[in-house]
Design an enzyme around this catalytic site. Structure first.
Site, PDB file in Angstrom:
ATOM      1  CD  GLN A   1      -1.227  -0.448   3.675  1.00  0.00           C
ATOM      2  OE1 GLN A   1      -1.241   0.284   4.653  1.00  0.00           O
ATOM      3  NE2 GLN A   1      -2.025  -1.517   3.564  1.00  0.00           N
TER       4      GLN A   1
ATOM      5  CG  HIS B   1      -0.576   5.729   3.810  1.00  0.00           C
ATOM      6  ND1 HIS B   1      -1.707   4.944   3.770  1.00  0.00           N
ATOM      7  CD2 HIS B   1       0.263   5.128   4.684  1.00  0.00           C
ATOM      8  CE1 HIS B   1      -1.559   3.918   4.586  1.00  0.00           C
ATOM      9  NE2 HIS B   1      -0.370   4.002   5.144  1.00  0.00           N
TER      10      HIS B   1
ATOM     11  CD  GLU C   1       1.952   4.393   8.048  1.00  0.00           C
ATOM     12  OE1 GLU C   1       0.769   4.691   8.270  1.00  0.00           O
ATOM     13  OE2 GLU C   1       2.288   3.322   7.528  1.00  0.00           O
TER      14      GLU C   1
ATOM     15  CG  HIS D   1       3.935   1.309   3.729  1.00  0.00           C
ATOM     16  ND1 HIS D   1       3.499   2.459   3.100  1.00  0.00           N
ATOM     17  CD2 HIS D   1       2.954   0.981   4.599  1.00  0.00           C
ATOM     18  CE1 HIS D   1       2.315   2.799   3.572  1.00  0.00           C
ATOM     19  NE2 HIS D   1       1.958   1.912   4.493  1.00  0.00           N
TER      20      HIS D   1
ATOM     21  NE  ARG E   1      -6.973  -3.371   1.121  1.00  0.00           N
ATOM     22  CZ  ARG E   1      -8.292  -3.289   1.183  1.00  0.00           C
ATOM     23  NH1 ARG E   1      -8.992  -3.209   0.068  1.00  0.00           N
ATOM     24  NH2 ARG E   1      -8.912  -3.292   2.335  1.00  0.00           N
TER      25      ARG E   1
END
Length: 318
Positions: free
Chosen positions: A95, A97, A114, A170, A190
């Site tokens: 995936q 982001h 993150e 990642h 995804r």
């Protein structure tokens, strides 16, 4: 006003989830497919619940909205960070982001940068970035489904730390147990899911076009600085434009001066106590709490490991 807020989080069941949140932390998980514990969150129905003091039983979302003074009267409309534990019984999808600009445009949300602090005792691995350093080449390999040529897999051992900037491809893999600190966003695209089917026999949705747009060739390299002061060993895990994260291993007792308005704390090992203005609060592995703006100094005692995180002012989604 309240000085410390202890929190009880919410759970999410996942196709890849497991039962270690119960086995390791004695959490009352809903099933043996529990993948996430949203420990510090003010995100709607996933908001944490305060378990002590005058706000006991109230959601963190409500307290953040109605008592901004406890957080230093920040400009952010919502709490800008989210802290989770992730239990991967099987591999998560590959995936990516979006960054703030893309997320704001497509989702009316923050982006999602993150970081991962590894908790698993047994060996595991993660997908962390790409083997190629050109986005066009990466997209070509995606279209050709040449995942082995594209994806970079690295070991993930207890105490390891990974900064995952928005745009980084990642995946958390089987056996990983991760403390995740992130921008408060739930936007995930995804890229690939091993042709895995859900409980109804359908392939899980992919977001190929969004993923391709979101991908960045990030270096994600930060030097981790170690330090030692009386009573503790510490590490500066990251200092980026969204948040700062520190690890502390207390060996006896250590005093702290709090310099930021509020901070989020995750107890990742051991047992001890925190003393604030002469009042003692017991803390143990699996506990999460917020030190509010009412706290100016405090002391930690015991044999205990903690991770502190706090925001850098979020001007993109105020």
């Amino acid at each position: 006003m309240e000085k410390i807020l202890f929190l009880e989080g919410k759970y999410r069941e996942k196709i890849w989830g497991g039962k270690r949140l119960r086995e390791i932390y004695s959490y009352d998980i809903p099933s043996d497919n529990t993948g996430e514990y949203w420990a510090i969150s003010d995100m709607g129905d996933m908001s944490s619940i305060i378990t002590n003091g005058e706000f006991k039983g109230k959601s963190l979302e409500e307290v953040y909205q109605k008592h901004k003074d406890l957080f230093g009267n920040p400009k952010e409309a919502t709490l800008p960070l989210l802290v989770k534990i992730i239990d991967a019984n099987t591999d998560l999808s590959i995936q990516v982001h979006p960054d703030d600009t893309m997320a704001r445009e497509l989702e009316n949300s923050r982006g999602k940068t993150e970081c991962w602090y590894v908790l698993n005792e047994e060996p595991a691995s993660i997908i962390y970035g790409l083997k190629v350093d050109d986005k066009n080449e990466a997209i070509k390999l995606i279209d050709e489904r040449k995942w082995d040529e594209l994806l970079r897999e690295v070991p993930a051992r207890k105490g390891d730390f990974f900064f995952v900037e928005a745009g980084t491809v990642h995946a958390i893999k089987k056996g990983s147990l991760i403390l995740e600190i992130q921008q408060a966003s739930d936007i995930t695209y995804r890229l690939y899911d091993y042709d895995r089917k859900d409980d109804n026999g359908k392939l899980r949705d992919l977001h190929l076009e969004e993923s391709k747009k979101a991908i960045k060739i990030n270096e994600n390299k930060e030097e981790i600085e170690e330090f030692k002061i009386e009573g503790l060993k510490g590490r500066v895990l990251t200092q980026n434009k969204y948040f700062e994260v520190y690890e502390y291993k207390i060996e006896g007792r250590s005093e702290f001066i709090k310099e930021n308005p509020y901070s989020l704390w995750s107890v990742v090992g051991g047992r001890g106590e925190i003393l604030i203005d002469g009042k003692s609060y017991g803390i143990k592995k699996g506990d999460f709490f917020i030190l509010t703006d009412e706290v100016k100094k405090f002391e930690l005692r015991g044999e205990i490991s903690l991770v502190e995180s706090f925001t850098v002012e979020d001007k993109t989604f105020a």
